[in-house]
Design an enzyme around this catalytic site. Structure first.
Site, PDB file in Angstrom:
ATOM      1  N   ARG A 181      60.719 -24.035   8.939  1.00  0.00           N
ATOM      2  CA  ARG A 181      61.196 -24.596   7.689  1.00  0.00           C
ATOM      3  C   ARG A 181      61.486 -26.085   7.850  1.00  0.00           C
ATOM      4  O   ARG A 181      61.968 -26.532   8.877  1.00  0.00           O
ATOM      5  CB  ARG A 181      62.491 -23.900   7.253  1.00  0.00           C
ATOM      6  CG  ARG A 181      62.368 -22.417   7.048  1.00  0.00           C
ATOM      7  CD  ARG A 181      61.632 -21.983   5.837  1.00  0.00           C
ATOM      8  NE  ARG A 181      62.083 -22.583   4.598  1.00  0.00           N
ATOM      9  CZ  ARG A 181      61.713 -22.132   3.393  1.00  0.00           C
ATOM     10  NH1 ARG A 181      60.897 -21.090   3.280  1.00  0.00           N
ATOM     11  NH2 ARG A 181      62.126 -22.732   2.315  1.00  0.00           N
ATOM     12  N   VAL A 182      61.216 -26.819   6.788  1.00  0.00           N
ATOM     13  CA  VAL A 182      61.538 -28.246   6.799  1.00  0.00           C
ATOM     14  C   VAL A 182      62.698 -28.538   5.843  1.00  0.00           C
ATOM     15  O   VAL A 182      63.075 -29.673   5.646  1.00  0.00           O
ATOM     16  CB  VAL A 182      60.314 -29.113   6.433  1.00  0.00           C
ATOM     17  CG1 VAL A 182      59.248 -29.012   7.513  1.00  0.00           C
ATOM     18  CG2 VAL A 182      59.739 -28.713   5.082  1.00  0.00           C
ATOM     19  N   ASP A 183      63.248 -27.476   5.236  1.00  0.00           N
ATOM     20  CA  ASP A 183      64.398 -27.685   4.345  1.00  0.00           C
ATOM     21  C   ASP A 183      65.656 -27.132   5.020  1.00  0.00           C
ATOM     22  O   ASP A 183      65.666 -26.862   6.210  1.00  0.00           O
ATOM     23  CB  ASP A 183      64.154 -27.011   2.992  1.00  0.00           C
ATOM     24  CG  ASP A 183      63.771 -25.547   3.139  1.00  0.00           C
ATOM     25  OD1 ASP A 183      63.849 -25.000   4.264  1.00  0.00           O
ATOM     26  OD2 ASP A 183      63.394 -24.921   2.128  1.00  0.00           O
ATOM     27  N   ASP A 184      66.714 -26.941   4.261  1.00  0.00           N
ATOM     28  CA  ASP A 184      67.962 -26.479   4.863  1.00  0.00           C
ATOM     29  C   ASP A 184      68.048 -24.966   4.896  1.00  0.00           C
ATOM     30  O   ASP A 184      69.081 -24.376   4.586  1.00  0.00           O
ATOM     31  CB  ASP A 184      69.159 -27.076   4.107  1.00  0.00           C
ATOM     32  CG  ASP A 184      69.212 -28.581   4.305  1.00  0.00           C
ATOM     33  OD1 ASP A 184      68.838 -29.031   5.409  1.00  0.00           O
ATOM     34  OD2 ASP A 184      69.598 -29.290   3.362  1.00  0.00           O
TER      35      ASP A 184
END
Ligand code: WTA
Length: 690
Positions: free
Chosen positions: A558-561
């Site tokens: 994942r590149v988000d939170d």
């Protein structure tokens, strides 16, 4: 054994060029280079639905050039439609600059997914075929349901639900463990056009309440208790607490239907509220075993499933009927090379999307025999999975890398003492599978004989987006390989510009596919903002991805939170908000950290309110706050006491630095000069192992 693949054209999507490859002889232990290829055996390919890369490319090409033709051929030949869809097979707008995001497939088509799962198969002569093999937590406790029996059970529950006033479009919350009653409840809802919202039975009362408040169900379906391993969990008490909490938010639920799960708890010891609580066994069996399916539009909602995002509030992912049906069935069939003689076992819980699409709908639509296992995969010992595989002669085994890694750690002897001869295809889902776990799965579990379908997809996508087709592709350990039919993945840079060839970037998809989610329940704006605004013109997955010189895709996380713990998606913001609800916690920042078995672990930096001292007791109570607000699966692995958090002068927490501290990569902290107070970093490092 060596088969070389002739050079092929690079497709626009990057389904690549697989010439110039080093082949590996199947069955030999595999060398460790990433680019080694593992070819399916000629015997496997010879019998496969898609037997070569060329065949895949031919089908893929058509699916991209003529999606309407490709999908309508499948939809009309393999499913029952009461009425055919209108003139347009699909219509879409995925570009926020052109207006509202909209995806529709087979609109105007009238069907019922439960009918397609059950009645259609019974009518085709599969009435006596086993639909569900149920394996209880305790070895030796088991049962079966044929397609006819399953249909009858589903109809009885459907009739009961109708009788208490559940109508088409109403929400029903299901909070059940892996008993056959769980797929039965899902199918009964689908049969009458009710929208099910299954909540994983590991979620806490607060999380369950939050979901109930959001979708306002008429009824909650649960059971009194379940045994997991040697522990008894009182599910109904959790539901009771959730209903009290929901009532505080002005949402009252009329009926709580509880299945009496004898093996875990009897009814005499179950807490009960007269007038609201009903025993399943007291009412459902009294209803007729036939029930006319409610014929619904292809675009009528089928289910809601809440998933984590980058804010504290879970998102109600909404899937509709027709496209989801066609997509889950077709992906199941091709990704696992499904044959009518297969026995299929997916270890996922129906509380997650994998259980929706690939325990219940996809396999049953194909008329498959499905194993449903109630218990924990290492109970009573680490050989249980292979015991079950041998017992039911499982041919397709689909699981998560975290389980593979934990069984790998327990030792080969638990595997090798079982035959596992029935296995022919393995599958992986939930997170990137690291090459060493891939090799162990392939060599030890599958005796170097079974291709592994590493399926990349999401709650939002409904079904597989990228996966090897087991008879077609030479595999690379750890790569999800190429897109499924109809899917056009693109990798973009930070500016949203597509990058060709070998690259690394953000994974997006252009054009819709039938299984795509249509909205976030009650919040279409958040749907557009989260998924379609970051890179206009595309669906943004939230994942990073690289593509190698041969066109193979490698998911990088994942590149988000959002973090991925044992294949469970957890929003860091959700954990933070649970922590700060603790009266002694002033502030919290949560990051993911590499974990040997879970993939990622939860690492929480916590600032306490003035005057409070950090202690072991306080640590426990902070962890408890998360367990009770989200569920045990979200409990932080580490609480790092933080007198201050690294913030920019504008007050933004610099998570990049926290991630490095959590990973103890202290020489890679990077530039800390923009911090409001650079000293906090020193302090944090000092307290790291306290
Ligand atoms: C991750 C589960 C790499 C990914 C079906 C995605 C994977 C998130 C894979 C979705 C895979 C799932 N390889 N990563 N084969 N499968 N993921 O919604 O980060 O629970 O965005 O759906 O899991 O999780 P979800």
């Amino acid at each position: 054994h060596l088969r070389h693949v002739e050079s092929m054209k690079i497709l626009p999507s990057g389904a690549g060029n697989i010439s110039r490859l080093n082949a590996v002889i199947l069955g030999e232990s595999l060398a460790s280079e990433e680019n080694d290829l593992v070819f399916p055996s000629e015997e496997f390919s010879g019998q496969a639905l898609v037997s070569s890369p060329e065949k895949y490319l031919e089908m893929y090409k058509r699916s991209i050039e003529d999606p309407a033709g490709f999908w309508s051929d499948i939809a009309s030949s393999e499913f029952y439609w009461k009425e055919k869809w209108g003139q347009q097979v699909y219509s879409e707008n995925l570009d926020v600059r052109k207006g509202k995001i909209k995806i529709e497939w087979f609109k105007g088509g009238v069907t019922n997914i439960c009918y397609n799962c059950l009645d259609k198969n019974v009518e085709a002569g599969l009435g006596d075929k086993i639909a569900l093999y149920w394996e209880g937590n305790e070895p030796g406790v088991d049962g079966t349901l044929t397609y006819s029996q399953l249909l009858q059970n589903v109809c009885q529950l459907a009739n009961y639900l109708k009788d208490i006033g559940v109508k088409k479009g109403d929400a029903v919350v299901i909070y059940l463990p892996m008993l056959v009653e769980l797929p039965i409840a899902m199918l009964a809802c689908a049969r009458i056009g009710a929208v099910h919202s299954v909540v994983f039975a590991g979620f806490s009362a607060e999380s369950l309440a939050q979901r109930i408040v959001d979708c306002k169900p008429k009824v909650v379906i649960t059971c009194n208790a379940v045994k997991r391993g040697s522990k008894v969990i009182h599910l109904k008490d959790i539901v009771d607490a959730a209903l009290i909490e929901a009532a505080r938010n002005n949402v009252s639920v009329d009926v709580s239907l509880a299945y009496e799960n004898h093996s875990a708890m009897n009814r005499e010891s179950t807490n009960w509220k007269e007038g609201r609580d009903i025993w399943w066994q007291d009412v459902v069996p009294k209803y007729p075993t036939t029930c006319e399916a409610e014929w619904v539009d292809s675009e009528d909602p089928l289910f809601l499933l809440y998933t984590s995002g980058s804010t504290g509030k879970p998102k109600g992912v909404l899937h509709t009927t027709g496209g989801y049906m066609v997509y889950t069935a077709t992906t199941f069939k091709y990704a696992f090379d499904y044959k009518p003689s297969d026995v299929y076992w997916c270890t996922a819980d129906c509380g997650w999307i994998t259980g929706h699409s690939y325990v219940t709908y996809g396999p049953l639509l194909n008329g498959a025999s499905v194993v449903v296992y109630e218990g924990a995969p290492n109970y009573p010992d680490s050989g249980r999975c292979w015991d079950i595989v041998d017992k039911y002669k499982v041919t397709i085994f689909y699981t998560a890398p975290t389980l593979v890694r934990s069984l790998m750690r327990d030792g080969d002897e638990y595997v090798t003492q079982y035959s596992r001869k029935s296995l022919r295809v393995l599958g992986s889902v939930g997170e990137p599978i690291n090459p060493s776990a891939w090799r162990w799965f392939f060599n030890v579990v599958g005796d170097s004989r079974c291709p592994i379908s590493d399926t990349w997809w999401q709650t939002e996508t409904g079904g597989f987006m990228m996966t090897p087709l087991p008879g077609a592709w030479p595999q690379k350990p750890g790569s999800a390989t190429f897109p499924f039919f109809g899917v056009q993945p693109v990798i973009v840079d930070e500016k949203g510009v597509e990058i060709e060839g070998e690259c690394n970037g953000y994974l997006c998809v252009k054009s819709s596919w039938p299984g795509a989610f249509r909205t976030l329940y009650g919040d279409h704006e958040r749907y557009e903002t989260t998924y379609f605004k970051p890179f206009p013109g595309y669906y943004f997955s939230g994942d990073g991805c690289s593509r190698d010189k041969d066109g193979y895709h490698w998911l990088t996380g994942r590149v988000d939170d959002v973090i991925n713990v044992s294949g469970h998606r957890i929003g860091t913001a959700e954990v933070e908000s649970a922590l700060v609800s603790h009266p002694q916690c002033a502030e919290a920042a949560v990051v993911g950290v590499e974990h040997e078995v879970k993939g990622q672990g939860i690492y929480a930096f916590v600032t306490l309110v003035d005057g409070v001292d950090y202690s072991e007791e306080l640590r426990k109570s902070l962890v408890h706050a998360v367990r009770s607000q989200i569920g045990a699966f979200a409990a932080p692995d580490k609480i790092h006491w933080a007198p201050g958090l690294p913030k920019t002068r504008s007050g933004k927490i610099m998570r990049r630095i926290l991630r490095k501290i959590a990973a103890r990569q202290l020489d890679e902290l990077g530039d800390t000069s923009t911090l409001a107070d650079p000293n906090v970093v020193e302090q944090l490092i000092e307290l790291a192992d306290r």
